[in-house]
Design a protein around this motif. Structure first.
Motif, short mmCIF file in Angstrom:
data_model
loop_
_atom_site.label_atom_id
_atom_site.label_comp_id
_atom_site.label_asym_id
_atom_site.label_seq_id
_atom_site.Cartn_x
_atom_site.Cartn_y
_atom_site.Cartn_z
N UNK A 1 -1.49 7.50 -11.04
CA UNK A 1 -1.24 7.10 -12.42
C UNK A 1 -0.84 8.33 -13.21
N UNK A 2 0.36 8.32 -13.77
CA UNK A 2 0.89 9.46 -14.49
C UNK A 2 0.43 9.43 -15.95
N UNK A 3 0.47 10.59 -16.62
CA UNK A 3 0.02 10.64 -18.02
C UNK A 3 0.79 9.71 -18.95
N UNK A 4 2.05 9.39 -18.62
CA UNK A 4 2.83 8.49 -19.48
C UNK A 4 2.52 7.02 -19.23
N UNK A 5 1.57 6.75 -18.33
CA UNK A 5 1.19 5.37 -18.03
C UNK A 5 1.92 4.76 -16.87
N UNK A 6 2.97 5.43 -16.39
CA UNK A 6 3.69 4.91 -15.23
C UNK A 6 2.88 5.10 -13.96
N UNK A 7 3.22 4.31 -12.97
CA UNK A 7 2.50 4.35 -11.70
C UNK A 7 3.47 4.67 -10.57
N UNK A 8 3.13 5.65 -9.74
CA UNK A 8 3.90 5.96 -8.53
C UNK A 8 3.12 5.41 -7.34
N UNK A 9 3.81 4.72 -6.45
CA UNK A 9 3.19 4.03 -5.32
C UNK A 9 3.88 4.45 -4.04
N UNK A 10 3.11 4.64 -2.97
CA UNK A 10 3.70 4.88 -1.67
C UNK A 10 3.67 3.62 -0.83
N UNK A 11 4.80 3.36 -0.17
CA UNK A 11 4.91 2.20 0.72
C UNK A 11 4.98 2.73 2.14
N UNK A 12 3.82 2.82 2.79
CA UNK A 12 3.70 3.52 4.06
C UNK A 12 4.64 2.94 5.13
N UNK A 13 4.75 1.62 5.19
CA UNK A 13 5.54 0.97 6.24
C UNK A 13 6.87 0.44 5.72
N UNK A 14 7.31 0.95 4.58
CA UNK A 14 8.50 0.42 3.95
C UNK A 14 9.77 0.57 4.75
N UNK A 15 9.78 1.48 5.74
CA UNK A 15 10.99 1.70 6.53
C UNK A 15 11.08 0.91 7.81
N UNK A 16 10.11 0.07 8.10
CA UNK A 16 10.15 -0.67 9.36
C UNK A 16 11.31 -1.65 9.41
N UNK A 17 11.58 -2.30 8.28
CA UNK A 17 12.70 -3.23 8.22
C UNK A 17 13.99 -2.51 7.80
N UNK A 18 13.85 -1.48 6.98
CA UNK A 18 15.01 -0.74 6.47
C UNK A 18 14.58 0.69 6.24
N UNK A 19 15.08 1.62 7.05
CA UNK A 19 14.64 3.02 6.94
C UNK A 19 15.03 3.64 5.61
N UNK A 20 15.97 3.01 4.90
CA UNK A 20 16.37 3.54 3.62
C UNK A 20 15.57 2.95 2.45
N UNK A 21 14.63 2.07 2.75
CA UNK A 21 13.78 1.51 1.70
C UNK A 21 12.92 2.62 1.11
N UNK A 22 12.57 2.51 -0.16
CA UNK A 22 11.77 3.58 -0.80
C UNK A 22 10.41 3.76 -0.13
N UNK A 23 10.04 5.02 0.08
CA UNK A 23 8.69 5.34 0.53
C UNK A 23 7.78 5.66 -0.66
N UNK A 24 8.40 6.13 -1.74
CA UNK A 24 7.71 6.32 -3.01
C UNK A 24 8.57 5.70 -4.10
N UNK A 25 7.93 5.07 -5.06
CA UNK A 25 8.68 4.62 -6.23
C UNK A 25 7.77 4.60 -7.45
#
Length: 311
Positions: free
Chosen positions: A248-272
């Motif tokens: 959780x960032x100071x501006x209220x935004x949230x950064x999330x990691x998607x551990x298995x996000x590349x199984x279907x598409x290796x170009x899918x975001x791992x962090x967003x």
């Protein structure tokens, strides 16, 4: 000072009705199958030769890593990497796994061990046990016992227990003070037993929880009511695939990691990064099928993250 490393990513900000070009910068520590600090040129400026489960960069540049179990450390470990590169062993795991190491304001570390006798420990900077108590989680599956345990400002502890489908709140004596049930409501035949992985206490007693199985992020108020949920239906694609860690960032935004996000598409975001209104403002992809287990955003737009690290 923290490493001044910046990754510049030009991307699109998605909303329900429009697409807006937007530039956001972040530098970060990534922990997972590969351990590194991402540099300004899009290449790792620092790497560590072992897989990790948790990690922190302290204000003086010291890096604290929770290591996966390996031939070197059969039960996992916690190590300190000084700014000059010198490595010191803080804790050698005594059971199946060490799953987290939270640096506290007092200079101690809160760690968890998974095994036949799952436990939480608070240790000194030299590895002396200051406090310990057993965790009230299931014992059959060691790997699915607990993950990102954190000490709160009032001296109590949060520990997500995956196969117990709840975040447990413990007193310093190990008493269970409360639980946040992460089971998605519904008929008994249709309940989704989501596995809590990361629990972040913020605001006025709110707790934000990443649930890997179920692919959702939930925010509870101080009374345990769900007040905000993020699922793949809120995103441009199925980006939540085993969301392990978040910050959780100071501006209220949230950064999330998607551990298995590349199984279907290796170009899918791992962090967003998403806003509270669920607008995507930054993404990072690494071209791997699986990867980032946990992380720490170090700078945003060239500025160090202010205040405590909420992850």
């Amino acid at each position: 000072m923290k490493p001044q490393l910046v990754l510049v990513t030009s991307l699109l900000c998605f909303t329900a009705n429009m697409v807006v070009a937007q530039d956001v910068t972040h530098s970060f520590l990534a922990c997972g199958q590969k351990t590194y600090i991402m540099g300004a040129d899009g290449e790792a400026s620092w790497t560590y030769p072992s897989a990790t489960r948790d990690g922190y960069v302290l204000d003086d540049g010291t890096i604290i890593l929770t290591l996966n179990k390996s031939k070197r450390h059969r039960g996992g470990a916690v190590v300190r990497i000084a700014p000059d590169g010198k490595e010191t062993l803080i804790w050698k795991g005594t059971q199946s796994e060490v799953n987290s190491a939270h640096p506290t304001a007092d200079g101690t570390f809160v760690i968890t061990e998974a095994g036949d006798n799952p436990r939480l420990l608070e240790i000194s900077s030299t590895g002396k046990v200051i406090l310990e108590f057993p965790l009230a989680c299931q014992k059959k599956n060691h790997h699915m016992q607990t993950r990102m345990a954190r000490k709160l400002a009032d001296g109590t502890y949060l520990a997500p227990h995956l196969f117990d489908f709840a975040v447990f709140h413990y007193s310093p004596e190990g008493e269970v003070l409360g639980k946040l049930d992460t089971t998605v409501p519904g008929d008994s035949d249709h309940e989704i037993h989501t596995w809590p992985f990361t629990a972040i206490r913020h605001g006025e007693g709110q707790t934000l929880v990443c649930c890997t199985h179920g692919n959702r992020v939930i925010d509870f108020d101080s009374d345990g009511n769900v007040v905000w949920t993020l699922t793949n239906e809120d995103l441009p694609g199925k980006w939540l695939q085993d969301p392990c860690g978040a910050q959780l960032l100071p501006n209220g935004n949230l950064v999330i990691t998607s551990y298995a996000g590349g199984r279907a598409d290796v170009n899918a975001p791992k962090l967003f990064e998403v806003t509270r209104d669920k607008e995507v403002v930054w993404t990072y992809s690494d071209g791997q099928k699986v990867g980032i287990h946990n992380f720490q955003i170090l700078t945003t737009n060239g500025e160090e993250i202010a205040g405590p690290v909420l992850k």
